[in-house]
Each structure stands twice: as C-alpha cells, then as structure tokens.
Scaffold this active site. Structure first.
Site, PDB file in Angstrom:
ATOM      1  N   ASP A 123       0.832  -1.202   0.000  1.00 61.01           N
ATOM      2  CA  ASP A 123       0.000   0.000   0.000  1.00 61.01           C
ATOM      3  C   ASP A 123       0.870   1.256   0.000  1.00 61.01           C
ATOM      4  O   ASP A 123       1.993   1.252   0.516  1.00 61.01           O
ATOM      5  CB  ASP A 123      -0.903  -0.026   1.243  1.00 61.01           C
ATOM      6  CG  ASP A 123      -2.069   0.940   1.119  1.00 61.01           C
ATOM      7  OD1 ASP A 123      -2.341   1.424  -0.003  1.00 61.01           O
ATOM      8  OD2 ASP A 123      -2.714   1.217   2.147  1.00 61.01           O
ATOM      9  N   HIS A 130       2.362   3.417  -9.044  1.00 63.22           N
ATOM     10  CA  HIS A 130       2.119   1.989  -9.288  1.00 63.22           C
ATOM     11  C   HIS A 130       3.272   1.373 -10.082  1.00 63.22           C
ATOM     12  O   HIS A 130       3.673   0.238  -9.821  1.00 63.22           O
ATOM     13  CB  HIS A 130       0.793   1.784 -10.025  1.00 63.22           C
ATOM     14  CG  HIS A 130      -0.403   2.188  -9.210  1.00 63.22           C
ATOM     15  ND1 HIS A 130      -0.566   1.804  -7.897  1.00 63.22           N
ATOM     16  CD2 HIS A 130      -1.498   2.942  -9.514  1.00 63.22           C
ATOM     17  CE1 HIS A 130      -1.707   2.312  -7.430  1.00 63.22           C
ATOM     18  NE2 HIS A 130      -2.275   3.006  -8.389  1.00 63.22           N
ATOM     19  N   LEU A 145      10.885 -20.335  -5.301  1.00 63.54           N
ATOM     20  CA  LEU A 145       9.983 -19.392  -4.629  1.00 63.54           C
ATOM     21  C   LEU A 145       8.597 -19.510  -5.249  1.00 63.54           C
ATOM     22  O   LEU A 145       8.452 -19.564  -6.472  1.00 63.54           O
ATOM     23  CB  LEU A 145      10.492 -17.950  -4.803  1.00 63.54           C
ATOM     24  CG  LEU A 145       9.573 -16.859  -4.237  1.00 63.54           C
ATOM     25  CD1 LEU A 145       9.549 -16.891  -2.712  1.00 63.54           C
ATOM     26  CD2 LEU A 145      10.006 -15.462  -4.722  1.00 63.54           C
TER      27      LEU A 145
END
Ligand code: IPE
Ligand code: IPE
Ligand code: MG
Length: 247
Positions: free
Chosen positions: A25, A42, A136
C-alpha cells in the site's frame, strides 16, 4: 579487520517465516507527494516487487503472496483501473523469462471472470510455464477479496454437497479450505502492510487467522530488501503459541 566467526553472527533462534504475505500500500501517496500521477507510483511499486522477489529465497522465504488489486479497487477512476490492469499484463510479459530463470513459480488468486480475457490468458500461460519451479512460490492477488473468495468456496462446497460428491458431515474447515483459491498453499506466517494503515482490507481473512502482523509507515515504492530483512528479524523474536501455553 578480524574475520567474523560464526558465533559473531546473530542467528535468530525464533520462528522463520516460510510464507510472507504483503499488502503493498502507498503507491498513490508516494506519487502524489511528488506531484506525479498515481500511476507513476504503481509503476515504481512494480519495480519494488522485482527486488523483493529476488530477495526472498536468500531470506529463507519460500512463499510470497502480494496484494495487487482488491475487489474494492474497482471503485477507483477508470483511468487508474485501466492503468493498473495494463501494468499487470506488462509485468507478466516482461518478467516471464526472468521469473522462469530464477526458479519462481507464479500463481494468481482472486476472481478471474471480471478481468480482460487477454490478461486472463497471460495469467494462465505463465502459471503453466512456471509450474515446475520450486525456489519461490510467488502468488499475486488480483481482483482478490477474502469475502468474495469465501463466498465462492461456499458455493462450490454447497454444489458438491447437493451433487452428492461431499457428505454434509464432511463439510467442515478442511473441505472449505480445499475450495479456496489458496487450496494448495500453506497459510501465511506473517502479513506485512506498508504505508501506515492498520487494517487488513479484505486480505486473506481465512488464511491469516493465525498470522503475525507487521505494519510499517514506509510507502510501498520505498520498501526495500533491508526493510524486509529487519521485519523478518523481528518475526524471529516472536513467540508463536497458536492457542497453546508456554512450555
Ligand atoms: C496500493 O497503493 C496499490 C493498490 C491498491 C492497487 P494505493 O494505490 O492504495 O496507494 P495509496 O494508499 O492511495 O497511497
Ligand atoms: C489494499 O489497499 C489493497 C491493495 C494493496 C491491493 P487499499 O489502498 O485498496 O486499501 P484501503 O482502501 O486503504 O482499505
Ligand atoms: Mg491504499
């Protein structure tokens, strides 16, 4: 300079976070603070993802789940929503080779039907392509909402009971968990939220029922590998009891 001995290195004795989930955020505020459009934030946020993904294996994290777009984020301006959707598509296209080479398995959670067919195709293709990878497990939550996920799982479970595939007495916790988007994933050990907000905003309410939480004021585009390492160190100092009593 004296060489470091093994005993000089502080090895955290506590729990290791196998699965870290992050509510990324603060992209909008990061850009607005600089007088730039929110989309610039973003884009910068997507670059942070790259660094954090790369850091995870060396920090002992095998599962990383990141919140990219919530079921509530459709409320934003058309410009921001379209910009985010095209950023997701570009991220997948640009990162596909690197993620494959790094041994990262990419998955998505969230409702897909509302996404552009082209984006859905890109998502499905990279999931298949990276499925053999094991270093991962990166899971990106797009159009994800915990309540939406639970409602979809409940409908599936009801359908299975109605069709006679599941006995009503077996319709318990395990059966519901097996019908969530995260069915084949371990629960997160640690949930991190950046940007100073202290709420979970509909992220993994079922799966994070026993997760530890960390809230940091750092805005996501400023979040670094060192920030993550420091949080993991603190996590190692926590005592996880899961309802039991101290030995
Ligand atoms: C998080 O950053 C990314 C998304 C929710 C898509 P925000 O866009 O929420 O940034 P702030 O909270 O407005 O600063
Ligand atoms: C949560 O952030 C969703 C994502 C990070 C994708 P928001 O910025 O949408 O959450 P609220 O609106 O502050 O609760
Ligand atoms: Mg926000």
């Amino acid at each position: 300079m004296a060489r470091k001995k093994a005993s000089d290195v502080a090895v955290p004795s506590g729990p290791q976070a196998n699965h870290v989930a992050i509510i990324m955020d603060g992209n909008g505020r990061w850009a607005t603070n600089r007088g730039w459009p929110r989309l610039v934030g973003h884009r910068r946020g997507a670059e942070r993802v790259r660094e954090i993904v790369q850091a995870c294996p060396s920090l002992g994290v095998r599962w990383l789940t990141i919140y990219a777009f919530s079921t509530e984020n459709w409320k934003r301006s058309t410009e921001e929503v379209i910009g985010l959707m095209s950023l997701f598509g570009r991220y997948i296209e640009k990162e596909a080779d690197k993620l494959s080479a790094q041994g990262v398995r990419l998955r998505f959670i969230g409702g897909r039907a509302r996404l552009e067919p082209r984006l859905q195709d890109l998502m499905a293709a990279i999931e298949v392509r990276t499925a053999p990878n094991t270093l991962l497990n990166l899971t990106v939550a797009i159009n994800y909402g915990g309540r939406d996920e639970l409602a979809r799982a409940a409908v599936r479970m009801a359908g299975d009971v109605a069709a006679g595939r599941l006995a009503l007495e077996d319709a318990g916790e395990a059966a519901l968990a097996a019908r969530l988007d995260t069915a084949d994933m371990p629960d997160p050990d640690l949930v991190i939220r950046t940007s100073g907000e202290m709420r979970t905003s509909n992220f993994l309410p079922w799966q994070a029922a026993y997760a530890e939480y960390e809230f940091t004021p750092t805005l996501w585009p400023d979040f670094t590998r060192d920030n993550l390492a420091a949080i993991l160190d603190r996590f190692a100092g926590r005592e996880r009891r899961f309802g039991g009593a101290k030995a």
